[in-house]
Scaffold this motif. Structure first.
Motif, PDB file in Angstrom:
ATOM      1  N   THR A  31      12.449  -1.864  -1.221  1.00  0.00           N
ATOM      2  CA  THR A  31      12.119  -2.460  -2.516  1.00  0.00           C
ATOM      3  C   THR A  31      11.474  -1.395  -3.393  1.00  0.00           C
ATOM      4  N   SER A  32      12.003  -1.234  -4.606  1.00  0.00           N
ATOM      5  CA  SER A  32      11.428  -0.313  -5.594  1.00  0.00           C
ATOM      6  C   SER A  32      11.428  -1.007  -6.949  1.00  0.00           C
ATOM      7  N   ARG A  33      10.240  -1.302  -7.445  1.00  0.00           N
ATOM      8  CA  ARG A  33      10.128  -2.012  -8.721  1.00  0.00           C
ATOM      9  C   ARG A  33       9.056  -1.340  -9.570  1.00  0.00           C
ATOM     10  N   ASP A  34       9.432  -0.988 -10.787  1.00  0.00           N
ATOM     11  CA  ASP A  34       8.481  -0.371 -11.716  1.00  0.00           C
ATOM     12  C   ASP A  34       7.605  -1.438 -12.368  1.00  0.00           C
ATOM     13  N   PRO A  35       6.396  -1.069 -12.800  1.00  0.00           N
ATOM     14  CA  PRO A  35       5.533  -2.056 -13.448  1.00  0.00           C
ATOM     15  C   PRO A  35       5.928  -2.359 -14.889  1.00  0.00           C
ATOM     16  N   GLU A  36       6.694  -1.467 -15.499  1.00  0.00           N
ATOM     17  CA  GLU A  36       7.094  -1.666 -16.891  1.00  0.00           C
ATOM     18  C   GLU A  36       8.345  -0.843 -17.171  1.00  0.00           C
ATOM     19  N   VAL A  66       5.224  -7.294 -12.830  1.00  0.00           N
ATOM     20  CA  VAL A  66       3.999  -7.456 -13.613  1.00  0.00           C
ATOM     21  C   VAL A  66       2.728  -7.173 -12.807  1.00  0.00           C
ATOM     22  N   TYR A  67       2.853  -7.116 -11.482  1.00  0.00           N
ATOM     23  CA  TYR A  67       1.673  -6.927 -10.637  1.00  0.00           C
ATOM     24  C   TYR A  67       1.450  -5.468 -10.230  1.00  0.00           C
ATOM     25  N   GLY A  68       2.378  -4.558 -10.641  1.00  0.00           N
ATOM     26  CA  GLY A  68       2.164  -3.147 -10.327  1.00  0.00           C
ATOM     27  C   GLY A  68       3.400  -2.469  -9.766  1.00  0.00           C
ATOM     28  N   TYR A  69       3.208  -1.267  -9.267  1.00  0.00           N
ATOM     29  CA  TYR A  69       4.299  -0.424  -8.754  1.00  0.00           C
ATOM     30  C   TYR A  69       4.592  -0.850  -7.327  1.00  0.00           C
ATOM     31  N   ASP A  70       5.734  -1.514  -7.141  1.00  0.00           N
ATOM     32  CA  ASP A  70       6.064  -2.175  -5.874  1.00  0.00           C
ATOM     33  C   ASP A  70       7.003  -1.292  -5.061  1.00  0.00           C
ATOM     34  N   MET A  71       6.467  -0.599  -4.055  1.00  0.00           N
ATOM     35  CA  MET A  71       7.233   0.348  -3.242  1.00  0.00           C
ATOM     36  C   MET A  71       7.059  -0.014  -1.772  1.00  0.00           C
ATOM     37  N   ARG A  72       8.097  -0.590  -1.159  1.00  0.00           N
ATOM     38  CA  ARG A  72       7.990  -1.017   0.236  1.00  0.00           C
ATOM     39  C   ARG A  72       9.251  -0.652   0.997  1.00  0.00           C
ATOM     40  N   MET A  73       9.100  -0.475   2.301  1.00  0.00           N
ATOM     41  CA  MET A  73      10.254  -0.187   3.151  1.00  0.00           C
ATOM     42  C   MET A  73      10.057  -0.819   4.513  1.00  0.00           C
ATOM     43  N   MET A  81       9.926  -3.510  14.707  1.00  0.00           N
ATOM     44  CA  MET A  81      10.052  -3.249  13.281  1.00  0.00           C
ATOM     45  C   MET A  81       8.949  -2.303  12.821  1.00  0.00           C
ATOM     46  N   LEU A  82       9.297  -1.420  11.897  1.00  0.00           N
ATOM     47  CA  LEU A  82       8.321  -0.569  11.218  1.00  0.00           C
ATOM     48  C   LEU A  82       8.326  -0.948   9.748  1.00  0.00           C
ATOM     49  N   ARG A  83       7.140  -1.050   9.170  1.00  0.00           N
ATOM     50  CA  ARG A  83       7.044  -1.502   7.780  1.00  0.00           C
ATOM     51  C   ARG A  83       6.010  -0.665   7.029  1.00  0.00           C
ATOM     52  N   ALA A  84       6.417  -0.107   5.888  1.00  0.00           N
ATOM     53  CA  ALA A  84       5.491   0.593   4.994  1.00  0.00           C
ATOM     54  C   ALA A  84       5.240  -0.313   3.793  1.00  0.00           C
ATOM     55  N   LEU A  85       3.997  -0.763   3.667  1.00  0.00           N
ATOM     56  CA  LEU A  85       3.637  -1.698   2.603  1.00  0.00           C
ATOM     57  C   LEU A  85       3.100  -0.951   1.387  1.00  0.00           C
ATOM     58  N   ASN A  86       2.815  -1.702   0.335  1.00  0.00           N
ATOM     59  CA  ASN A  86       2.282  -1.101  -0.876  1.00  0.00           C
ATOM     60  C   ASN A  86       0.912  -0.479  -0.636  1.00  0.00           C
TER      61      ASN A  86
END
Length: 349
Positions: A157-162, A241-248, A256-261
């Motif tokens: 997941t890659s989502r910009d804040p604006e 709207v909640y910020g820079y959303d970068m997860r894998m 499972m391996l998970r890298a959270l925000n």
């Protein structure tokens, strides 16, 4: 006394959002480099800040930096549509190069730029900084060590804040798949250790109609088939709207391996109304300073030791092929094999 350790003389082209971030990293590595010359079409807007950093060779013409004999390596942080021509010009002057992605807007242009760099014998590293992020790098190391067995599914997941700062920026970016999803294409193949075989992409305009009018999308979902049999799903948005959303997330046979925000703090406030935690860092400046620093160190080490950069021009060319496949997939509403994306001369042969 022993001689002072030799530092790499650097020139930087472009002092926009990414250029400033790179410059901040390089100024933290003064034991390895010295930023000697900076060029930007609007250099006067940045003169005071640059001079405070101790940089006094400033120009509005990039040719001045490339021609400077004190500059041994060049950072290309200009608009996407200028990367290829600047890369070729710097290579022909014998400068080692760090170039932001993509290296060109077309497959033919990218291959030509890489051939010029190869012929000139210069080092080229491309700016896929997420490879150097401590959390993402840890996921890769632990997966490669066999901790979770064979990978079945990856989710990114890659989502910009604006949205980007202007529609003109959108028009010169190459499009969402090339500007934004390219990072995720690179992370997928880098972490999984497998090439991407086929792409199915869907895109929409959900954030700003002006982005659609400029010929781009601001929202997408992409499915990738990897050569090792794994599947990867990617989702992007230009506005969270909640910020820079970068997860894998990497899901395998053993776990499972998970890298959270990343968040400003890990503190939780727990009260009768519920639990409150920090939102993710707002933007890439706050989220990725460590990865940018490690990326710069990697490039400088490669230049000083004349060793192969961790992120090569071939990696950039692969990401470009996948992005071009995604363009076709979205437009034609079908699965596209990456090996369909060929140079025009290859297709004609």
């Amino acid at each position: 006394m022993p001689p002072e350790k030799q530092r790499v003389g650097l020139g930087l082209l472009g002092t926009g959002r990414v250029g400033r971030l790179h410059l901040n990293s390089l100024c933290r590595l003064r034991d390895k480099c010295q930023v000697i010359h900076v060029a930007d079409p609007f250099i006067e807007r940045h003169r005071e800040w640059l001079e405070e950093l101790g940089i006094h060779k400033l120009s509005s013409n990039y040719k001045d930096v490339i021609a400077d004999p004190e500059v041994k390596a060049v950072y290309i942080c200009t608009t996407t549509d200028t990367h290829g021509p600047l890369l070729k010009e710097a290579a022909r002057e014998g400068k080692d190069i760090f170039c932001e992605k993509p290296i060109d807007m077309t497959l033919e242009g990218a291959e030509e730029a890489l051939q010029v760099a190869r012929s000139a014998g210069v080092l080229l590293q491309v700016g896929f900084n997420r490879r150097f992020d401590p959390s993402f790098a840890n996921v890769r190391e632990r997966y490669r060590s066999g901790e979770i067995g064979t990978v079945d599914i990856m989710r990114i997941t890659s989502r910009d804040p604006e949205p980007p700062p202007s529609i003109d920026w959108i028009k010169s970016s190459g499009g969402l798949f090339h500007d934004m999803t390219a990072h995720d294409f690179d992370m997928c193949r880098y972490v999984a250790g497998s090439e991407i075989e086929a792409v199915c992409a869907a895109g929409a305009v959900r954030v700003d109609e002006a982005i659609g009018q400029a010929g781009d999308i601001d929202t997408c979902v992409v499915t990738l088939w990897l050569e090792n049999g794994a599947l990867c799903s990617i989702d992007n948005s230009r506005e969270a709207v909640y910020g820079y959303d970068m997860r894998m997330e990497v899901f395998g046979r053993k776990g499972m391996l998970r890298a959270l925000n990343e968040t400003p703090t890990r503190v939780e406030s727990v009260k009768s109304e519920g639990t409150l935690t920090d939102k993710p860092h707002y933007w890439f400046r706050e989220r990725f300073p460590e990865s940018m620093l490690r990326q710069a160190e990697s490039f400088l080490d490669a230049v000083m030791t004349r060793s192969a950069p961790l992120v090569s021009g071939a990696d950039a060319l692969t990401a470009l092929r996948v992005a071009l496949a995604a363009d076709i997939s979205m437009r034609e509403k079908r699965v596209v094999r990456v090996d369909e994306i060929k140079l025009s001369r290859e297709a004609a042969s």
